[in-house]
Structure formats: C-alpha cells, structure tokens
Enzyme design. Sequence first.
Site, PDB file in Angstrom:
ATOM      1  N   LYS A 119      -3.259  -2.815  -7.585  1.00 26.72           N
ATOM      2  CA  LYS A 119      -3.556  -2.436  -8.941  1.00 26.72           C
ATOM      3  C   LYS A 119      -2.820  -4.560  -9.295  1.00 26.72           C
ATOM      4  CE  LYS A 119      -5.225  -1.301 -12.869  1.00 26.72           C
ATOM      5  NZ  LYS A 119      -6.026  -2.589 -13.588  1.00 26.72           N
ATOM      6  N   ASP A 140       6.892   3.405 -13.464  1.00 22.44           N
ATOM      7  CA  ASP A 140       6.166   4.077 -13.146  1.00 22.44           C
ATOM      8  C   ASP A 140       4.802   4.598 -13.383  1.00 22.44           C
ATOM      9  OD1 ASP A 140       8.436   5.802 -11.833  1.00 22.44           O
ATOM     10  OD2 ASP A 140       9.190   6.326 -14.195  1.00 22.44           O
ATOM     11  N   LYS A 172       6.391  -4.370 -10.751  1.00 24.15           N
ATOM     12  CA  LYS A 172       5.961  -4.211 -12.370  1.00 24.15           C
ATOM     13  C   LYS A 172       5.734  -2.250 -12.721  1.00 24.15           C
ATOM     14  CE  LYS A 172       3.559  -7.058 -13.814  1.00 24.15           C
ATOM     15  NZ  LYS A 172       2.662  -8.590 -14.946  1.00 24.15           N
ATOM     16  N   HIS A 189       1.224  -1.166   0.119  1.00 21.26           N
ATOM     17  CA  HIS A 189      -0.043  -0.160  -0.280  1.00 21.26           C
ATOM     18  C   HIS A 189       0.816   1.241   0.204  1.00 21.26           C
ATOM     19  CE1 HIS A 189      -2.872  -2.971   1.775  1.00 21.26           C
ATOM     20  NE2 HIS A 189      -3.429  -2.619   0.366  1.00 21.26           N
ATOM     21  N   HIS A 190       1.837   1.002  -0.847  1.00 19.67           N
ATOM     22  CA  HIS A 190       2.981   2.509  -0.749  1.00 19.67           C
ATOM     23  C   HIS A 190       2.338   3.167  -1.551  1.00 19.67           C
ATOM     24  CE1 HIS A 190       4.229   0.689  -4.458  1.00 19.67           C
ATOM     25  NE2 HIS A 190       5.043   1.191  -4.075  1.00 19.67           N
ATOM     26  N   SER A 246      -3.303   0.022 -18.602  1.00 19.58           N
ATOM     27  CA  SER A 246      -4.258  -0.058 -17.117  1.00 19.58           C
ATOM     28  C   SER A 246      -4.337   0.922 -17.245  1.00 19.58           C
ATOM     29  CB  SER A 246      -3.919  -1.116 -16.918  1.00 19.58           C
ATOM     30  OG  SER A 246      -4.711  -2.123 -16.668  1.00 19.58           O
ATOM     31  N   LYS A 248      -3.149  -8.529  -6.424  1.00 14.71           N
ATOM     32  CA  LYS A 248      -3.772  -9.794  -7.673  1.00 14.71           C
ATOM     33  C   LYS A 248      -4.829 -10.537  -7.263  1.00 14.71           C
ATOM     34  CE  LYS A 248      -2.060 -11.149 -12.042  1.00 14.71           C
ATOM     35  NZ  LYS A 248      -1.277 -10.324 -12.361  1.00 14.71           N
TER      36      LYS A 248
HETATM   37  N1  GLU Z   1      -2.738  -9.236 -15.359  1.00 16.05           N
HETATM   38  C1  GLU Z   1      -1.775  -8.557 -15.904  1.00 16.05           C
HETATM   39  C2  GLU Z   1      -0.407  -8.163 -15.555  1.00 16.05           C
HETATM   40  O1  GLU Z   1      -0.349  -9.424 -14.737  1.00 16.05           O
HETATM   41  C3  GLU Z   1      -2.229  -6.746 -16.149  1.00 16.05           C
HETATM   42  C4  GLU Z   1      -2.760  -5.848 -14.343  1.00 16.05           C
HETATM   43  C5  GLU Z   1      -3.691  -4.799 -14.481  1.00 16.05           C
HETATM   44  O2  GLU Z   1      -3.445  -4.448 -16.328  1.00 16.05           O
HETATM   45  O3  GLU Z   1      -3.667  -4.215 -13.772  1.00 16.05           O
HETATM   46  O4  GLU Z   1       0.372  -7.589 -15.378  1.00 16.05           O
END
Ligand code: GLU
Length: 475
Positions: free
Chosen positions: A71, A100, A95, A65-66, A366, A107
């Site tokens: 996402k 950035d 990732k 949660h930094h 995204s 997940k």
């Molecule tokens: N599932 C994708 C990933 O592993 C996309 C994640 C996203 O767009 O939030 O990067």
Amino acid sequence: MANNQPDVFYESVQKYFDNAAIHTGLPDGLLSQIKACNAVYRIHFPVKFGNEVKVIEAYRVQHSHHRSPTKGGIRYSNHVNQEEVMALATLMTYKCAIVDVPFGGAKGGVKINPWEYTPGQLEKITRRYTTELIRRNFIGPAIDVPAPDYGTGPREMSWIYDTYRSFHSGDIDAAGCVTGKPVTQNGIRGRTEATGRGVYYGIREACSVSEDMKKLGLTTGTEGKTMVVQGLGNVGSYTAMISQDEGGISIVGVSEVEGAIYKKDGIDIHDLLKFRAENGSILNYPGAKSFPKERRREVMEFECDILVPAALENQIDKENAKRIKAKIIAEAANGPVTAEAQKIMVEAGKMILPDLYLNAGGVTVSYFEWLKNLSHMRFGRMDKRFNQQTYSNIINVVEELTGKSVNDAQRAMIARGADEIDLVRSGLEETMIVAYHQIREIQKRKRSIKDLRTAAFVNAINKIASDYTSFGIWP
Ligand code: GLU
C-alpha cells in the site's frame, strides 16, 4: 520546495533504520530482509497529445511483502526518481506497522509536473500508467493498492479505479484496488482530511503529556500554542485548519511556493485559504509580513512552538537545523528532516514527531476505505438507527423515573447514532493515540533511545520481524 537531493532522503531513511536496528537484537539476515526494497518497477511509456508523443518515466516500488496487499500513494512530480520512490515505499512499510494497518509498504511516482498538463492529458497519463501496472500485476485489491500523494488526489484515484475495473469486470472487489477515491465512487468520508487530522491528533497527544512538555519548557495541551506551517497543500491546510479550530492553536507563519508570511498574533487560516484562492498567492495577506519566494525557507526559523513541515523531503538539513526555534517539529510531510538535521535538533533538546508515525492518518483511513470496499457497505449503516433508538429509550426511562425532562438539544446530543464520518474520525483518533503511547513507552523504557523516531522504527521493525517469524517465512 523542490527536492534536489533524492539520495540524501533514501540514505536518511536507511540510516534511521540502522540506528534503530541495533536496539532490536534481531539477527542480521532478518534485518537485511526487512530493510531491502523487494521489487522496483521502472517504466517508460508513450502518451500521444495531438501530434506529439511524450515518453513518460514512472515507477512503482513494493518495499515489503510481509503482509498483503502492499500500500502507498502515487506521486506526480518533476523530481520523481527511483531512490525517492524507494525511500517513500520504505517509509510506508514502517508507517503501516506503527499504526497496525495490515499492509506492506509501496509507493508510485510519475515524473511529470502535473500543473503543466490539462485534466484531459492527466487522465490519459493516469490511465496509461494504471494499464502498465495491471500488465505487470502491480495493482489489485489483494496485490498492491495505490492512493493519493503529492500532486494527485481523488480525481486521479477515480481514473485508476475506472481503468482497473474495465480490465477486471468480474472482480466484485475491484473498488478496493485503490483508495482516496471520491465518496461518490466508493470512497470514504473523511479520507481527504485524514492525514492532516491525524497530524493534529498526534500533536495533541504529544502536547497532553505534562512531563514531556515541561522538559521542552512548554505548557501542557495545545491551547494557545503557536504554529508555523510549511506547505499549504492538502496535508498542510487540513493540519492548520484542525489545529486552529479544534486545538486552539494560533497559526503565525505559512510558507508556500510563491513565498511566505508571518504574523505574530496569528493568521486566520480559513481566511488565508480564501485569500489565496482569490489572489493566487499568500503574499500581501493583510496584516502579515510577506517574504518573497527566495526567502520562503526562513519562515521555518521564526519564533513558534510547533513547526509543521508539510511539503516535500529534505526541507530541514544540517544548514538550517541549528536555526530552528520551534520546540516541536511535527513531520506532516514524508522525510522533511535529514538524518544530520535530526541529530542537531535532538541534541538541542527538540521533540521531533516523526513522519512514519505522524502522517500515518492517511493510510489509516485508506485502510478503512479498503475495508468498506471489501465489505460493500458503508460504516454505520447497520447500527446507527438502532443505537439512536436505544439512547432515546434510555432518556425516556430516565425522564419517567425522575419526572424531569431533557430539552431537544440535549436529546439530540445524547440520542445519536454514529455516521460514517464519526466512525472514521473516532477510529483515526484511537489509532493515533494508541500508536503514540506505544512509541513513547519504547523511548522511555530504553535510555539509549534518544528520540521518538528511533523508537518508532524499533516498534515497526519488531512488529514486522514478528510477522516474518510467526508466518514461518523466517527459519
Ligand atoms: N500517500 C499517503 C502517505 O504517504 C497515503 C498512502 C495511502 O493512503 O495508502 O502516507
């Protein structure tokens, strides 16, 4: 392409973190906080199909949660388990930091085989899962924003959006609760191809550095290179199509659940996808050598310059790593190479383009979709015509001053304003290029860092640590 070793995956991710952490010089406590999964939500919920009630196991893990929101995608697979989702959520944090994108990692996973259910049943499962997330405050445009992953796509995202919206009718930003939605339902152009396109941009960037290609014994640039793709899902097929069409790369081998094919002088990927859609299989594709299901893994060991594992985790392990001939391993999937396999391949002088960098194109676009949802406006809407007119005016002046005129095709090429798809691709390209050179520089600067994955982790850890300290979260 099933994953039967979930603990190996989580262990590998933790090992990669530890290998990188020693190069950061950060205090142990801060490193432990960055490494830990902040929240793991495990649920069982019932879904009624006819007279039968099925109990479904599902997860949502928020790793860090930094930054907010968190996402990451939602996976539908029979192999989903807590450690797998934790590993995937962890990767999402790093990732996002590498490219950035201002999110923490998360997940989700639903333990089902989506191909065994009808669309109606899948809708019921998806809506119920979303309701469970809403009840626990595990979803929302400022809280946690899911997206597609293995076994899910725009259709599932539109069900999630619709369910969320019906619980939050007053939330003007509700569309930002999930990304990867269909374009007609507040999605963004270019999201479906984004991960594959990002993989291509990453490969192209790596291949453009003559010094590195020379070390591998390869020519500079992508043109004429050969590629084997493992997995023809969304990511694998877009990677293959864009690599062939825009990079001049020849796809020589492909593997899928039903088996694998290999053709030394190249397979036209569009034709193969059409063949598979018509025949339900890649096997017996004209002119290619076919390998049955049991031998499909072998195709990864065949002669090629670039190997793209684009299916699930743990595909290259200590058993097959020594037989891989490709000089570049481009990780389109999450976690396709175990820590032991990585060691073997790095020692053998191979270049591994790591998942946490290479497949970050999905979450990058995204992010653009989320921004679009929060701004309530399509990219390009304000300036497209204005730019078009400005460029046209410049041409008119040049024509007047020189007495020469440009033809219609030239005018159309120059006097062009950007559409949403142009801006999305351009933003993605910029992101992948900048991130690649950041990572490469870290590796070059520190001789003790032997591979791009460690460099990528160092980059991510430092950025996250700086967030903790600059926000005053850390004393
Ligand atoms: N599932 C994708 C990933 O592993 C996309 C994640 C996203 O767009 O939030 O990067």
